[in-house]
Motif scaffolding. Structure first.
Motif, PDB file in Angstrom:
ATOM      1  N   GLY A 174       0.839  -1.350   0.000  1.00 43.21           N
ATOM      2  CA  GLY A 174       0.003  -0.018   0.019  1.00 43.21           C
ATOM      3  C   GLY A 174       0.944   1.264   0.051  1.00 43.21           C
ATOM      4  O   GLY A 174       1.875   0.870  -0.586  1.00 43.21           O
ATOM      5  N   TYR A 175       0.675   2.102   0.953  1.00 41.76           N
ATOM      6  CA  TYR A 175       1.362   3.407   0.900  1.00 41.76           C
ATOM      7  C   TYR A 175       2.193   4.011   2.110  1.00 41.76           C
ATOM      8  O   TYR A 175       1.427   4.867   2.926  1.00 41.76           O
ATOM      9  CB  TYR A 175       0.226   4.574   0.398  1.00 41.76           C
ATOM     10  CG  TYR A 175       0.230   4.520  -1.194  1.00 41.76           C
ATOM     11  CD1 TYR A 175      -0.232   4.876  -2.100  1.00 41.76           C
ATOM     12  CD2 TYR A 175      -1.633   3.972  -0.721  1.00 41.76           C
ATOM     13  CE1 TYR A 175      -0.168   4.558  -3.158  1.00 41.76           C
ATOM     14  CE2 TYR A 175      -2.664   3.590  -2.277  1.00 41.76           C
ATOM     15  CZ  TYR A 175      -1.278   5.040  -3.620  1.00 41.76           C
ATOM     16  OH  TYR A 175      -1.852   3.936  -5.004  1.00 41.76           O
ATOM     17  N   THR A 176       2.195   2.900   2.365  1.00 41.88           N
ATOM     18  CA  THR A 176       3.133   2.568   3.890  1.00 41.88           C
ATOM     19  C   THR A 176       4.741   1.955   3.364  1.00 41.88           C
ATOM     20  O   THR A 176       5.886   1.698   4.176  1.00 41.88           O
ATOM     21  CB  THR A 176       2.734   1.389   4.863  1.00 41.88           C
ATOM     22  OG1 THR A 176       2.837   0.319   3.908  1.00 41.88           O
ATOM     23  CG2 THR A 176       1.023   1.732   4.531  1.00 41.88           C
ATOM     24  N   GLN A 177       5.433   2.751   2.224  1.00 38.89           N
ATOM     25  CA  GLN A 177       7.001   2.730   2.576  1.00 38.89           C
ATOM     26  C   GLN A 177       7.744   3.415   2.933  1.00 38.89           C
ATOM     27  O   GLN A 177       8.665   2.800   3.389  1.00 38.89           O
ATOM     28  CB  GLN A 177       7.439   4.032   1.497  1.00 38.89           C
ATOM     29  CG  GLN A 177       6.745   3.238  -0.298  1.00 38.89           C
ATOM     30  CD  GLN A 177       5.256   4.450  -1.052  1.00 38.89           C
ATOM     31  OE1 GLN A 177       4.576   4.560   0.203  1.00 38.89           O
ATOM     32  NE2 GLN A 177       4.992   4.142  -2.676  1.00 38.89           N
ATOM     33  N   VAL A 178       7.756   4.339   3.687  1.00 45.01           N
ATOM     34  CA  VAL A 178       8.201   4.881   4.814  1.00 45.01           C
ATOM     35  C   VAL A 178       8.107   3.560   5.577  1.00 45.01           C
ATOM     36  O   VAL A 178       9.336   3.172   6.921  1.00 45.01           O
ATOM     37  CB  VAL A 178       7.665   6.191   5.255  1.00 45.01           C
ATOM     38  CG1 VAL A 178       8.293   6.835   6.827  1.00 45.01           C
ATOM     39  CG2 VAL A 178       8.341   7.059   4.293  1.00 45.01           C
ATOM     40  N   SER A 179       7.275   3.461   6.889  1.00 45.88           N
ATOM     41  CA  SER A 179       6.646   2.564   7.672  1.00 45.88           C
ATOM     42  C   SER A 179       7.524   1.546   7.555  1.00 45.88           C
ATOM     43  O   SER A 179       8.411   0.382   8.516  1.00 45.88           O
ATOM     44  CB  SER A 179       5.270   2.246   8.270  1.00 45.88           C
ATOM     45  OG  SER A 179       4.738   1.834   7.814  1.00 45.88           O
ATOM     46  N   ALA A 180       7.236   0.741   5.972  1.00 44.39           N
ATOM     47  CA  ALA A 180       7.791  -0.742   5.759  1.00 44.39           C
ATOM     48  C   ALA A 180       9.132  -1.032   5.574  1.00 44.39           C
ATOM     49  O   ALA A 180       9.479  -1.933   5.921  1.00 44.39           O
ATOM     50  CB  ALA A 180       7.151  -0.807   4.404  1.00 44.39           C
ATOM     51  N   LEU A 181      10.291  -0.012   5.323  1.00 45.91           N
ATOM     52  CA  LEU A 181      10.918  -0.265   5.264  1.00 45.91           C
ATOM     53  C   LEU A 181      11.890   0.100   6.028  1.00 45.91           C
ATOM     54  O   LEU A 181      12.535  -0.475   7.093  1.00 45.91           O
ATOM     55  CB  LEU A 181      11.488   1.013   4.289  1.00 45.91           C
ATOM     56  CG  LEU A 181      13.397   1.052   4.090  1.00 45.91           C
ATOM     57  CD1 LEU A 181      13.303  -0.123   2.517  1.00 45.91           C
ATOM     58  CD2 LEU A 181      13.503   1.995   2.929  1.00 45.91           C
ATOM     59  N   ASN A 182      11.311   1.159   7.448  1.00 42.98           N
ATOM     60  CA  ASN A 182      11.421   1.795   8.634  1.00 42.98           C
ATOM     61  C   ASN A 182      11.895   0.246  10.005  1.00 42.98           C
ATOM     62  O   ASN A 182      12.369  -0.145  10.613  1.00 42.98           O
ATOM     63  CB  ASN A 182      11.161   2.971   9.490  1.00 42.98           C
ATOM     64  CG  ASN A 182      11.413   3.334  10.655  1.00 42.98           C
ATOM     65  OD1 ASN A 182      12.855   3.095  10.573  1.00 42.98           O
ATOM     66  ND2 ASN A 182      11.004   3.939  11.577  1.00 42.98           N
ATOM     67  N   ASN A 183      10.371  -0.236   9.565  1.00 41.53           N
ATOM     68  CA  ASN A 183      10.391  -1.663  10.708  1.00 41.53           C
ATOM     69  C   ASN A 183      11.064  -2.799  10.272  1.00 41.53           C
ATOM     70  O   ASN A 183      10.917  -3.976  10.261  1.00 41.53           O
ATOM     71  CB  ASN A 183       8.846  -1.705  10.346  1.00 41.53           C
ATOM     72  CG  ASN A 183       8.202  -0.971  11.238  1.00 41.53           C
ATOM     73  OD1 ASN A 183       8.376   0.048  12.304  1.00 41.53           O
ATOM     74  ND2 ASN A 183       6.504   0.037  10.981  1.00 41.53           N
ATOM     75  N   LYS A 184      11.542  -3.284   8.354  1.00 43.41           N
ATOM     76  CA  LYS A 184      12.270  -4.223   7.759  1.00 43.41           C
ATOM     77  C   LYS A 184      11.652  -4.920   7.484  1.00 43.41           C
ATOM     78  O   LYS A 184      11.209  -6.509   7.550  1.00 43.41           O
ATOM     79  CB  LYS A 184      13.499  -4.715   9.186  1.00 43.41           C
ATOM     80  CG  LYS A 184      13.836  -3.665   9.725  1.00 43.41           C
ATOM     81  CD  LYS A 184      15.685  -4.009  10.798  1.00 43.41           C
ATOM     82  CE  LYS A 184      16.903  -3.137  10.482  1.00 43.41           C
ATOM     83  NZ  LYS A 184      17.655  -4.005  11.669  1.00 43.41           N
ATOM     84  N   ASP A 185       9.658  -4.875   6.663  1.00 43.72           N
ATOM     85  CA  ASP A 185       9.348  -5.648   6.458  1.00 43.72           C
ATOM     86  C   ASP A 185       9.682  -5.511   5.458  1.00 43.72           C
ATOM     87  O   ASP A 185       9.141  -7.190   4.633  1.00 43.72           O
ATOM     88  CB  ASP A 185       7.711  -4.492   6.115  1.00 43.72           C
ATOM     89  CG  ASP A 185       7.258  -4.374   7.806  1.00 43.72           C
ATOM     90  OD1 ASP A 185       7.314  -5.279   8.778  1.00 43.72           O
ATOM     91  OD2 ASP A 185       6.551  -3.887   7.786  1.00 43.72           O
ATOM     92  N   VAL A 186      10.517  -4.602   4.191  1.00 46.17           N
ATOM     93  CA  VAL A 186      10.899  -4.953   3.138  1.00 46.17           C
ATOM     94  C   VAL A 186      12.666  -4.804   3.515  1.00 46.17           C
ATOM     95  O   VAL A 186      12.841  -3.844   3.798  1.00 46.17           O
ATOM     96  CB  VAL A 186       9.856  -4.248   1.841  1.00 46.17           C
ATOM     97  CG1 VAL A 186       8.720  -5.319   2.110  1.00 46.17           C
ATOM     98  CG2 VAL A 186       9.981  -2.642   2.893  1.00 46.17           C
ATOM     99  N   ASP A 187      13.441  -5.028   1.852  1.00 48.11           N
ATOM    100  CA  ASP A 187      14.284  -4.720   1.972  1.00 48.11           C
ATOM    101  C   ASP A 187      14.815  -3.321   1.325  1.00 48.11           C
ATOM    102  O   ASP A 187      15.660  -2.685   1.158  1.00 48.11           O
ATOM    103  CB  ASP A 187      14.987  -6.181   1.244  1.00 48.11           C
ATOM    104  CG  ASP A 187      15.602  -7.074   2.200  1.00 48.11           C
ATOM    105  OD1 ASP A 187      15.717  -7.443   3.378  1.00 48.11           O
ATOM    106  OD2 ASP A 187      14.911  -8.263   1.803  1.00 48.11           O
ATOM    107  N   ALA A 188      13.487  -2.863   0.158  1.00 50.30           N
ATOM    108  CA  ALA A 188      13.948  -1.808  -0.267  1.00 50.30           C
ATOM    109  C   ALA A 188      12.592  -1.579  -0.843  1.00 50.30           C
ATOM    110  O   ALA A 188      10.872  -2.092  -0.744  1.00 50.30           O
ATOM    111  CB  ALA A 188      14.383  -2.007  -2.038  1.00 50.30           C
ATOM    112  N   VAL A 189      11.814  -0.476  -1.263  1.00 50.77           N
ATOM    113  CA  VAL A 189      10.858   0.107  -1.762  1.00 50.77           C
ATOM    114  C   VAL A 189      11.084   0.640  -2.685  1.00 50.77           C
ATOM    115  O   VAL A 189      12.171   1.485  -3.257  1.00 50.77           O
ATOM    116  CB  VAL A 189       9.939   0.954  -0.196  1.00 50.77           C
ATOM    117  CG1 VAL A 189       9.870   0.019   0.574  1.00 50.77           C
ATOM    118  CG2 VAL A 189      10.630   2.439   0.087  1.00 50.77           C
TER     119      VAL A 189
END
Length: 337
Positions: A174-189
Protein backbone atom coordinates in the motif's frame (compact mmCIF):
# COMPACT_ATOMS: atom_id res chain seq x y z
CA UNK A 1 2.70 15.91 -7.02
CA UNK A 2 4.98 11.01 -7.88
CA UNK A 3 4.32 10.82 -4.63
CA UNK A 4 2.19 7.98 -3.59
CA UNK A 5 1.63 8.73 0.05
CA UNK A 6 0.61 12.33 -0.75
CA UNK A 7 -0.35 12.33 -4.43
CA UNK A 8 -2.15 9.01 -4.58
CA UNK A 9 -4.53 9.90 -7.45
CA UNK A 10 -1.57 10.77 -9.63
CA UNK A 11 -0.02 7.37 -9.25
CA UNK A 12 -2.90 5.04 -8.52
CA UNK A 13 -4.00 2.47 -11.08
CA UNK A 14 -6.42 3.35 -13.85
CA UNK A 15 -8.45 0.15 -13.85
CA UNK A 16 -10.45 0.84 -10.71
CA UNK A 17 -11.59 4.29 -11.79
CA UNK A 18 -12.67 3.65 -15.36
CA UNK A 19 -16.11 2.31 -14.56
CA UNK A 20 -16.92 5.34 -12.45
CA UNK A 21 -15.47 7.65 -15.06
CA UNK A 22 -17.59 6.27 -17.86
CA UNK A 23 -20.71 6.33 -15.70
CA UNK A 24 -20.12 9.98 -14.88
CA UNK A 25 -19.39 10.85 -18.49
CA UNK A 26 -23.08 10.51 -19.15
CA UNK A 27 -23.87 13.23 -16.61
CA UNK A 28 -24.14 16.85 -17.67
CA UNK A 29 -23.96 18.54 -14.28
CA UNK A 30 -20.87 20.58 -13.45
CA UNK A 31 -19.65 22.28 -10.30
CA UNK A 32 -18.86 25.62 -11.93
CA UNK A 33 -20.15 28.06 -14.52
CA UNK A 34 -19.26 27.47 -18.15
CA UNK A 35 -16.76 30.34 -18.19
CA UNK A 36 -14.79 28.88 -15.27
CA UNK A 37 -11.98 26.44 -15.84
CA UNK A 38 -11.57 23.92 -13.02
CA UNK A 39 -8.10 22.52 -12.39
CA UNK A 40 -8.22 19.22 -10.55
CA UNK A 41 -5.46 18.27 -8.14
CA UNK A 42 -5.39 15.38 -5.71
CA UNK A 43 -6.94 14.52 -2.37
CA UNK A 44 -5.29 17.12 -0.17
CA UNK A 45 -3.47 20.44 -0.54
CA UNK A 46 0.30 20.00 -0.69
CA UNK A 47 3.44 22.01 -1.42
CA UNK A 48 3.91 20.03 -4.61
CA UNK A 49 1.05 22.06 -6.10
CA UNK A 50 2.39 25.42 -4.94
CA UNK A 51 2.96 26.66 -8.50
CA UNK A 52 -0.77 26.40 -9.20
CA UNK A 53 -1.59 28.03 -5.87
CA UNK A 54 0.74 30.95 -6.61
CA UNK A 55 -0.71 31.41 -10.09
CA UNK A 56 -4.06 31.90 -8.39
CA UNK A 57 -2.81 34.05 -5.49
CA UNK A 58 -0.61 36.27 -7.67
CA UNK A 59 -3.46 36.93 -10.08
CA UNK A 60 -1.74 35.27 -13.05
CA UNK A 61 -4.98 33.67 -14.21
CA UNK A 62 -7.02 36.83 -13.85
CA UNK A 63 -4.36 38.84 -15.70
CA UNK A 64 -4.81 36.46 -18.61
CA UNK A 65 -8.54 37.12 -18.50
CA UNK A 66 -9.52 33.61 -17.40
CA UNK A 67 -11.43 32.47 -14.33
CA UNK A 68 -9.94 29.39 -12.66
CA UNK A 69 -11.08 27.30 -9.72
CA UNK A 70 -8.72 24.86 -8.01
CA UNK A 71 -10.39 21.65 -6.90
CA UNK A 72 -8.99 18.84 -4.78
CA UNK A 73 -10.45 15.42 -5.54
CA UNK A 74 -12.51 13.37 -3.13
CA UNK A 75 -10.97 10.36 -1.39
CA UNK A 76 -12.63 7.80 -3.64
CA UNK A 77 -12.49 9.78 -6.85
CA UNK A 78 -10.49 8.58 -9.83
CA UNK A 79 -7.84 10.64 -11.56
CA UNK A 80 -9.90 11.40 -14.65
CA UNK A 81 -13.44 10.93 -13.32
CA UNK A 82 -14.27 14.63 -13.06
CA UNK A 83 -12.35 15.44 -16.24
CA UNK A 84 -14.34 13.14 -18.52
CA UNK A 85 -17.61 14.16 -16.85
CA UNK A 86 -16.94 17.87 -17.47
CA UNK A 87 -16.59 18.84 -13.81
CA UNK A 88 -12.92 19.63 -14.45
CA UNK A 89 -11.15 20.89 -17.55
CA UNK A 90 -7.55 20.24 -16.50
CA UNK A 91 -6.05 17.72 -14.13
CA UNK A 92 -2.59 16.82 -12.91
CA UNK A 93 -1.75 13.20 -13.79
CA UNK A 94 1.21 11.09 -14.83
CA UNK A 95 2.02 10.24 -18.42
CA UNK A 96 1.59 6.51 -17.90
CA UNK A 97 -1.94 7.13 -16.60
CA UNK A 98 -2.72 9.10 -19.75
CA UNK A 99 -1.44 6.30 -21.99
CA UNK A 100 -3.31 3.57 -20.15
CA UNK A 101 -6.54 5.56 -20.02
CA UNK A 102 -6.30 6.39 -23.72
CA UNK A 103 -5.77 2.72 -24.50
CA UNK A 104 -9.10 2.05 -22.79
CA UNK A 105 -10.94 4.64 -24.83
CA UNK A 106 -10.82 7.73 -22.64
CA UNK A 107 -10.37 11.09 -24.38
CA UNK A 108 -7.39 12.39 -22.39
CA UNK A 109 -4.30 14.18 -23.65
CA UNK A 110 -1.32 15.83 -21.96
CA UNK A 111 -0.86 19.49 -22.90
CA UNK A 112 2.01 20.47 -20.62
CA UNK A 113 4.80 19.01 -18.49
CA UNK A 114 4.69 19.71 -14.74
CA UNK A 115 7.69 17.63 -13.64
CA UNK A 116 10.54 17.62 -16.14
CA UNK A 117 12.16 14.68 -14.35
CA UNK A 118 10.46 11.50 -13.23
CA UNK A 119 10.80 11.01 -9.46
CA UNK A 120 10.57 7.23 -9.04
CA UNK A 121 13.53 5.79 -7.15
CA UNK A 122 14.31 2.57 -5.32
CA UNK A 123 15.16 3.25 -1.71
CA UNK A 124 16.86 0.91 0.74
CA UNK A 125 18.26 1.05 4.24
CA UNK A 126 21.98 1.56 4.54
CA UNK A 127 22.30 -1.68 6.55
CA UNK A 128 20.99 -3.94 3.77
CA UNK A 129 24.17 -3.81 1.72
CA UNK A 130 22.09 -3.17 -1.40
CA UNK A 131 23.84 -0.71 -3.68
CA UNK A 132 22.82 -1.53 -7.24
CA UNK A 133 19.74 -2.94 -8.92
CA UNK A 134 21.45 -6.33 -9.33
CA UNK A 135 21.80 -6.49 -5.53
CA UNK A 136 18.01 -6.70 -5.28
CA UNK A 137 18.02 -10.32 -6.49
CA UNK A 138 16.19 -12.45 -3.96
CA UNK A 139 15.25 -9.42 -1.85
CA UNK A 140 11.85 -8.16 -0.73
CA UNK A 141 10.85 -5.01 -2.61
CA UNK A 142 7.79 -3.10 -1.47
CA UNK A 143 5.42 -1.31 -3.85
CA UNK A 144 1.89 0.09 -3.40
CA UNK A 145 0.56 -2.59 -5.73
CA UNK A 146 1.00 -4.02 -9.20
CA UNK A 147 -0.20 -0.90 -10.98
CA UNK A 148 0.79 2.71 -11.60
CA UNK A 149 4.12 4.40 -12.10
CA UNK A 150 5.86 2.61 -9.23
CA UNK A 151 5.05 -0.79 -10.72
CA UNK A 152 6.22 0.32 -14.15
CA UNK A 153 9.35 1.96 -12.75
CA UNK A 154 10.26 -1.22 -10.88
CA UNK A 155 10.07 -3.25 -14.08
CA UNK A 156 12.19 -0.68 -15.90
CA UNK A 157 14.82 -0.68 -13.15
CA UNK A 158 14.97 -4.48 -13.17
CA UNK A 159 15.21 -4.61 -16.96
CA UNK A 160 18.28 -2.38 -16.80
CA UNK A 161 20.02 -5.17 -14.86
CA UNK A 162 18.58 -7.92 -17.12
CA UNK A 163 16.21 -8.96 -14.35
CA UNK A 164 12.45 -9.36 -14.01
CA UNK A 165 10.05 -9.37 -11.09
CA UNK A 166 10.57 -13.13 -10.82
CA UNK A 167 14.11 -12.39 -9.59
CA UNK A 168 12.80 -10.56 -6.51
CA UNK A 169 10.01 -10.92 -3.98
CA UNK A 170 7.44 -8.24 -4.76
CA UNK A 171 5.51 -7.17 -1.66
CA UNK A 172 2.36 -5.05 -1.94
CA UNK A 173 2.57 -2.62 0.97
CA UNK A 174 0.00 0.00 0.00
CA UNK A 175 1.13 3.54 0.66
CA UNK A 176 3.33 2.64 3.62
CA UNK A 177 6.80 2.88 2.09
CA UNK A 178 8.27 4.76 5.04
CA UNK A 179 7.02 2.45 7.79
CA UNK A 180 7.60 -0.74 5.78
CA UNK A 181 11.24 0.11 5.19
CA UNK A 182 11.77 1.51 8.67
CA UNK A 183 10.23 -1.60 10.29
CA UNK A 184 12.32 -3.89 8.06
CA UNK A 185 9.24 -5.50 6.55
CA UNK A 186 10.99 -5.18 3.19
CA UNK A 187 14.55 -4.67 2.02
CA UNK A 188 13.73 -1.87 -0.41
CA UNK A 189 10.80 0.19 -1.63
CA UNK A 190 9.88 1.96 -4.83
CA UNK A 191 9.17 5.53 -3.81
CA UNK A 192 9.66 9.13 -4.79
CA UNK A 193 12.74 11.29 -4.50
CA UNK A 194 10.70 14.30 -3.42
CA UNK A 195 8.47 12.53 -0.96
CA UNK A 196 9.38 9.11 0.42
CA UNK A 197 13.11 9.89 0.50
CA UNK A 198 12.34 13.07 2.44
CA UNK A 199 9.90 11.33 4.77
CA UNK A 200 12.41 8.57 5.54
CA UNK A 201 15.10 11.11 6.32
CA UNK A 202 12.69 12.99 8.60
CA UNK A 203 11.93 9.70 10.37
CA UNK A 204 15.63 9.19 11.04
CA UNK A 205 15.99 6.18 8.76
CA UNK A 206 19.47 5.86 7.24
CA UNK A 207 18.56 5.27 3.61
CA UNK A 208 20.22 5.32 0.23
CA UNK A 209 18.98 5.42 -3.35
CA UNK A 210 19.77 2.21 -5.22
CA UNK A 211 22.22 3.02 -8.00
CA UNK A 212 21.14 2.56 -11.59
CA UNK A 213 23.00 3.80 -14.65
CA UNK A 214 19.78 3.96 -16.61
CA UNK A 215 16.99 6.21 -17.80
CA UNK A 216 13.52 5.23 -16.67
CA UNK A 217 11.15 5.62 -19.67
CA UNK A 218 8.32 7.29 -17.82
CA UNK A 219 6.76 10.74 -17.99
CA UNK A 220 5.72 12.05 -14.61
CA UNK A 221 3.24 14.71 -13.51
CA UNK A 222 1.62 16.45 -16.48
CA UNK A 223 -1.25 18.84 -17.16
CA UNK A 224 -3.99 16.84 -18.83
CA UNK A 225 -7.27 17.75 -20.51
CA UNK A 226 -9.52 16.19 -23.12
CA UNK A 227 -8.70 16.70 -26.77
CA UNK A 228 -12.31 17.82 -27.30
CA UNK A 229 -12.06 20.62 -24.74
CA UNK A 230 -8.62 21.67 -26.00
CA UNK A 231 -9.83 21.96 -29.58
CA UNK A 232 -12.91 23.91 -28.51
CA UNK A 233 -10.98 26.29 -26.22
CA UNK A 234 -7.48 26.71 -27.70
CA UNK A 235 -6.91 30.33 -26.67
CA UNK A 236 -8.26 29.84 -23.17
CA UNK A 237 -6.04 26.79 -22.72
CA UNK A 238 -2.96 28.72 -23.86
CA UNK A 239 -3.72 31.48 -21.37
CA UNK A 240 -4.20 29.03 -18.51
CA UNK A 241 -0.96 27.22 -19.29
CA UNK A 242 0.93 30.50 -19.56
CA UNK A 243 -0.40 31.62 -16.17
CA UNK A 244 0.36 28.23 -14.61
CA UNK A 245 3.93 28.40 -15.89
CA UNK A 246 4.27 31.85 -14.34
CA UNK A 247 3.07 30.47 -11.02
CA UNK A 248 5.49 27.55 -11.22
CA UNK A 249 8.36 29.94 -11.98
CA UNK A 250 7.42 32.06 -8.96
CA UNK A 251 7.33 28.95 -6.77
CA UNK A 252 10.83 27.98 -7.84
CA UNK A 253 12.28 31.47 -7.55
CA UNK A 254 10.49 32.31 -4.30
CA UNK A 255 10.01 29.12 -2.26
CA UNK A 256 9.00 31.19 0.76
CA UNK A 257 6.03 32.51 -1.21
CA UNK A 258 5.26 29.00 -2.42
CA UNK A 259 5.20 27.72 1.15
CA UNK A 260 2.99 30.61 2.28
CA UNK A 261 0.53 29.91 -0.54
CA UNK A 262 0.38 26.25 0.46
CA UNK A 263 0.02 27.12 4.13
CA UNK A 264 -3.24 28.93 3.35
CA UNK A 265 -4.66 25.65 2.06
CA UNK A 266 -2.86 22.88 3.93
CA UNK A 267 -4.19 22.76 7.48
CA UNK A 268 -1.65 20.09 8.55
CA UNK A 269 1.31 22.50 8.59
CA UNK A 270 0.92 23.23 12.28
CA UNK A 271 4.22 22.17 13.91
CA UNK A 272 7.92 22.65 13.26
CA UNK A 273 8.56 19.06 12.15
CA UNK A 274 5.72 19.01 9.64
CA UNK A 275 6.71 22.39 8.28
CA UNK A 276 10.36 21.34 7.99
CA UNK A 277 9.44 18.19 6.09
CA UNK A 278 7.11 20.12 3.79
CA UNK A 279 9.89 22.62 3.08
CA UNK A 280 12.22 19.79 2.09
CA UNK A 281 9.52 18.30 -0.15
CA UNK A 282 9.03 21.70 -1.78
CA UNK A 283 12.77 22.06 -2.48
CA UNK A 284 13.00 18.54 -3.91
CA UNK A 285 9.87 19.13 -6.01
CA UNK A 286 11.31 22.32 -7.47
CA UNK A 287 14.31 20.33 -8.69
CA UNK A 288 11.95 18.01 -10.56
CA UNK A 289 10.12 20.99 -12.07
CA UNK A 290 13.38 22.56 -13.24
CA UNK A 291 14.92 19.39 -14.62
CA UNK A 292 18.37 19.08 -16.11
CA UNK A 293 18.09 22.42 -17.93
CA UNK A 294 17.31 24.29 -14.70
CA UNK A 295 14.43 26.04 -16.41
CA UNK A 296 10.69 26.08 -15.82
CA UNK A 297 8.99 25.03 -19.03
CA UNK A 298 5.82 23.16 -19.88
CA UNK A 299 7.27 21.90 -23.16
CA UNK A 300 7.06 18.14 -23.40
CA UNK A 301 9.81 15.83 -24.64
CA UNK A 302 8.29 13.90 -27.53
CA UNK A 303 11.12 11.35 -27.54
CA UNK A 304 10.55 10.58 -23.85
CA UNK A 305 6.84 10.13 -24.48
CA UNK A 306 7.60 7.78 -27.36
CA UNK A 307 10.02 5.79 -25.20
CA UNK A 308 7.26 5.42 -22.62
CA UNK A 309 4.79 4.31 -25.26
CA UNK A 310 7.23 1.70 -26.53
CA UNK A 311 7.98 0.51 -23.00
CA UNK A 312 4.34 0.23 -21.97
CA UNK A 313 3.45 -1.50 -25.24
CA UNK A 314 6.11 -4.12 -24.53
CA UNK A 315 4.40 -5.18 -21.29
CA UNK A 316 1.92 -7.91 -22.11
CA UNK A 317 -1.68 -7.10 -21.24
CA UNK A 318 -1.02 -3.57 -20.01
CA UNK A 319 -2.66 -1.66 -22.87
CA UNK A 320 -6.02 -2.69 -24.28
CA UNK A 321 -5.51 -0.97 -27.64
CA UNK A 322 -2.62 0.54 -29.54
CA UNK A 323 -1.88 4.15 -28.66
CA UNK A 324 -0.05 6.66 -30.84
CA UNK A 325 1.99 9.67 -29.74
CA UNK A 326 -0.42 12.27 -31.13
CA UNK A 327 -3.25 10.73 -29.08
CA UNK A 328 -1.56 11.26 -25.71
CA UNK A 329 0.47 14.47 -25.91
CA UNK A 330 0.71 17.77 -27.74
CA UNK A 331 2.84 20.90 -27.43
CA UNK A 332 0.40 22.98 -29.47
CA UNK A 333 -0.87 25.00 -26.50
CA UNK A 334 2.23 25.62 -24.38
CA UNK A 335 3.57 29.14 -23.81
CA UNK A 336 6.02 30.30 -26.46
CA UNK A 337 9.22 31.94 -25.20
Amino acid sequence: MLLESIMRPIVRGIAGLLTAAFVMSGCSSTSSSSDTTVIGLTYVPNVQFSGVYLAEDNGDYSKEGVKVDIRHHGNDEGVFTALVSGQEQLVLATGDEVVQARSQGMDVISVGQYYREQPNVILTRADTGIKSVSDLKGKKVGIPGEYGSSWLALQAYLASAHMTTSDISVVSIGYTQVSALNNKDVDAVVGFANNDAVQLSAAGVDTRVVDCDCTIPLVSASLVTTSKWAKENPEKLKKILRATQQGMTAAVEHPDQAFAATEKRDTTLTDDKTRSTATQILNATNLLILGANSKVSLEQDQSRWQEMLNFMSSISGLLEHEVTLDQVMTNDYIPQS
